[in-house]
Design an enzyme around this catalytic site. Structure first.
Site, PDB file in Angstrom:
ATOM      1  N   MET A  30       0.837  -1.204   0.000  1.00  0.00           N
ATOM      2  CA  MET A  30       0.000   0.000   0.000  1.00  0.00           C
ATOM      3  C   MET A  30       0.873   1.255   0.000  1.00  0.00           C
ATOM      4  SD  MET A  30      -3.417  -0.940   2.085  1.00  0.00           S
ATOM      5  CE  MET A  30      -2.767  -0.754   3.722  1.00  0.00           C
ATOM      6  N   GLY A  31       2.147   1.100  -0.366  1.00  0.00           N
ATOM      7  CA  GLY A  31       3.023   2.263  -0.473  1.00  0.00           C
ATOM      8  C   GLY A  31       3.520   2.743   0.882  1.00  0.00           C
ATOM      9  N   GLY A  36      11.162  -2.820   5.414  1.00  0.00           N
ATOM     10  CA  GLY A  36      10.400  -4.078   5.503  1.00  0.00           C
ATOM     11  C   GLY A  36       9.856  -4.465   4.133  1.00  0.00           C
ATOM     12  N   HIS A  37       9.275  -3.496   3.435  1.00  0.00           N
ATOM     13  CA  HIS A  37       8.784  -3.760   2.072  1.00  0.00           C
ATOM     14  C   HIS A  37       9.949  -4.131   1.153  1.00  0.00           C
ATOM     15  CE1 HIS A  37       5.625  -0.698   3.418  1.00  0.00           C
ATOM     16  NE2 HIS A  37       4.885  -1.735   3.084  1.00  0.00           N
ATOM     17  N   GLN A  61     -10.414  -2.509   2.290  1.00  0.00           N
ATOM     18  CA  GLN A  61      -9.919  -3.249   3.460  1.00  0.00           C
ATOM     19  C   GLN A  61      -9.816  -2.369   4.706  1.00  0.00           C
ATOM     20  OE1 GLN A  61      -6.103  -4.213   1.408  1.00  0.00           O
ATOM     21  NE2 GLN A  61      -5.177  -3.885   3.402  1.00  0.00           N
ATOM     22  N   GLN A 154      -3.077 -12.149   7.936  1.00  0.00           N
ATOM     23  CA  GLN A 154      -3.275 -11.873   6.505  1.00  0.00           C
ATOM     24  C   GLN A 154      -2.532 -12.908   5.650  1.00  0.00           C
ATOM     25  OE1 GLN A 154      -3.079  -7.851   4.420  1.00  0.00           O
ATOM     26  NE2 GLN A 154      -0.972  -8.532   4.181  1.00  0.00           N
ATOM     27  N   SER A 186       6.644  -0.234  10.080  1.00  0.00           N
ATOM     28  CA  SER A 186       5.275  -0.100   9.592  1.00  0.00           C
ATOM     29  C   SER A 186       5.106   1.286   8.984  1.00  0.00           C
ATOM     30  CB  SER A 186       4.281  -0.267  10.742  1.00  0.00           C
ATOM     31  OG  SER A 186       2.992   0.169  10.343  1.00  0.00           O
ATOM     32  N   ARG A 188       2.615   2.987   9.280  1.00  0.00           N
ATOM     33  CA  ARG A 188       1.888   3.791  10.268  1.00  0.00           C
ATOM     34  C   ARG A 188       2.806   4.387  11.340  1.00  0.00           C
ATOM     35  NH1 ARG A 188      -1.975  -0.276   9.024  1.00  0.00           N
ATOM     36  NH2 ARG A 188      -4.003   0.582   8.472  1.00  0.00           N
TER      37      ARG A 188
HETATM   38  P1  AMP Z   1       1.482  -2.854   3.508  1.00  0.00           P
HETATM   39  O1  AMP Z   1       2.002  -1.848   2.542  1.00  0.00           O
HETATM   40  O2  AMP Z   1       1.528  -2.410   4.929  1.00  0.00           O
HETATM   41  O3  AMP Z   1       0.151  -3.429   3.077  1.00  0.00           O
HETATM   42  O4  AMP Z   1       2.499  -4.063   3.447  1.00  0.00           O
HETATM   43  C1  AMP Z   1       2.821  -4.693   2.240  1.00  0.00           C
HETATM   44  C2  AMP Z   1       3.545  -5.970   2.556  1.00  0.00           C
HETATM   45  O5  AMP Z   1       4.726  -5.677   3.278  1.00  0.00           O
HETATM   46  C3  AMP Z   1       2.703  -6.917   3.415  1.00  0.00           C
HETATM   47  O6  AMP Z   1       2.896  -8.246   2.974  1.00  0.00           O
HETATM   48  C4  AMP Z   1       3.281  -6.694   4.784  1.00  0.00           C
HETATM   49  O7  AMP Z   1       3.134  -7.804   5.646  1.00  0.00           O
HETATM   50  C5  AMP Z   1       4.749  -6.466   4.453  1.00  0.00           C
HETATM   51  N1  AMP Z   1       5.395  -5.753   5.543  1.00  0.00           N
HETATM   52  C6  AMP Z   1       4.977  -4.622   6.165  1.00  0.00           C
HETATM   53  N2  AMP Z   1       5.793  -4.297   7.175  1.00  0.00           N
HETATM   54  C7  AMP Z   1       6.748  -5.254   7.218  1.00  0.00           C
HETATM   55  C8  AMP Z   1       7.892  -5.491   8.046  1.00  0.00           C
HETATM   56  N3  AMP Z   1       8.195  -4.696   9.061  1.00  0.00           N
HETATM   57  N4  AMP Z   1       8.662  -6.570   7.784  1.00  0.00           N
HETATM   58  C9  AMP Z   1       8.353  -7.408   6.755  1.00  0.00           C
HETATM   59  N5  AMP Z   1       7.290  -7.248   5.942  1.00  0.00           N
HETATM   60  C10 AMP Z   1       6.506  -6.186   6.164  1.00  0.00           C
END
Ligand code: AMP
Length: 280
Positions: A30-31, A36-37, A61, A154, A186, A188
């Site tokens: 979601m950008g 992590g991404h 969602q 998820q 995150s 957030r």
């Molecule tokens: P999101 O943009 O928050 O929807 O996350 C996109 C993907 O990145 C999802 O599969 C998340 O689980 C993964 N993700 C988000 N934060 C982390 C993190 N700290 N470590 C590993 N994967 C992450």
């Protein structure tokens, strides 16, 4: 890196690859990207010929309109990070490209998985996840799709979705990347005040405490004590601290120490909802 904003141009690009000769690794996001991404992107590049990312803040969602309105958007920085990481293509559609005006959110029967933890605290959330992930996998047709274990429930939901739909895509769960103090990365986190950001590490420390005591105490005692630790902080509002069986999220026997389990928690810190988990 090629950037596509329409389904037609994205599908035309994907159709230039012949499977199984070319393998495609897909990372939906979601950008507001962070490392992590990018760790998911790095895995997708390492294990496939082509790495495709998507950025789409999926409105269906979000069960909370304020959370959607406040979700961070950093498209220029995101594109630069994906380019620097070596991602080959990015799909970044608008909501009107993804959803027809008349389209309603489908109902999925996730079984037990859909009714607990995130499922019970965020009604309709996983139906929105299923709706968008089903569409994205249909357009991208990846060999492997990469999901972070940070969103553990998820990850299990998406595995069930692909199994139920009979999709060939393999779902890969990737480890949680953390900040230097242990807070799970995150998008957030950028919304936390400096004070709340400093306090937020207590989520990680609580999970560490559960793990350190997992063979010494019962599941019940671990959950009670962990909740007490979090409740002592005025900026925290806990939604759940729960120890569950890792493969199904079914409850563990409260009277015994947890086996093959995972500790999961969700809390609001200064109005920002954060989740984290740790395998025990
Ligand atoms: P999101 O943009 O928050 O929807 O996350 C996109 C993907 O990145 C999802 O599969 C998340 O689980 C993964 N993700 C988000 N934060 C982390 C993190 N700290 N470590 C590993 N994967 C992450």
């Amino acid at each position: 890196m090629l950037v596509f904003s329409t389904i037609a141009s994205f599908e035309a690009y994907i159709s230039t690859f012949t499977k199984p000769v070319h393998t495609i690794g897909f990372v939906p996001t979601m950008g507001a990207l962070h490392q992590g991404h990018i760790s998911l992107i790095i895995s997708a590049i390492a294990e496939n010929d082509i790495c495709v990312a998507s950025i789409f803040v999926n409105p269906t969602q979000f069960n909370n309109t304020e959370d959607l309105a406040k979700y961070p958007h950093t498209p220029e920085a995101d594109i630069a990070m994906l380019r620097a990481a070596g991602c080959h293509a990015l799909f970044m559609p608008t909501a009107s490209e993804v959803y027809a005006i008349s389209e309603t959110k489908p109902y999925f029967d996730w079984g037990y998985l859909g009714n607990v933890l995130e499922g019970s605290h965020r009604p309709g959330h996983f139906d929105g996840v299923g709706q968008i992930v089903g569409k994205l996998l249909g357009w991208c047709k990846p060999t492997k799709a990469y999901f972070g274990l940070k969103d553990y429930q998820q990850y299990l939901i998406v595995k069930k979705l692909t199994a139920d739909m009979g999709l060939a895509t393999q779902i890969i769960g990737c480890p949680i990347l953390r900040e230097a103090d242990g807070l799970a990365m995150s998008s957030r986190n950028t919304r936390l005040s400096p004070h709340d950001r400093a306090e937020a590490v207590l989520l990680y420390n609580t999970l560490l405490w559960i793990k350190a005591n997992a063979t010494l105490l019962s599941t019940y005692a671990l959950e009670q004590e962990a909740a007490k630790r979090l409740q002592n902080h005025e900026s925290f509002t806990i939604e759940y601290v729960s120890i569950r069986q890792a493969d199904t999220l079914a409850p563990c026997n409260p009277a015994e120490s947890p086996q093959n389990a995972i500790a999961l928690l969700a809390a609001y810190i200064g109005g920002v909802r954060l989740i984290d988990n740790m395998a025990l």
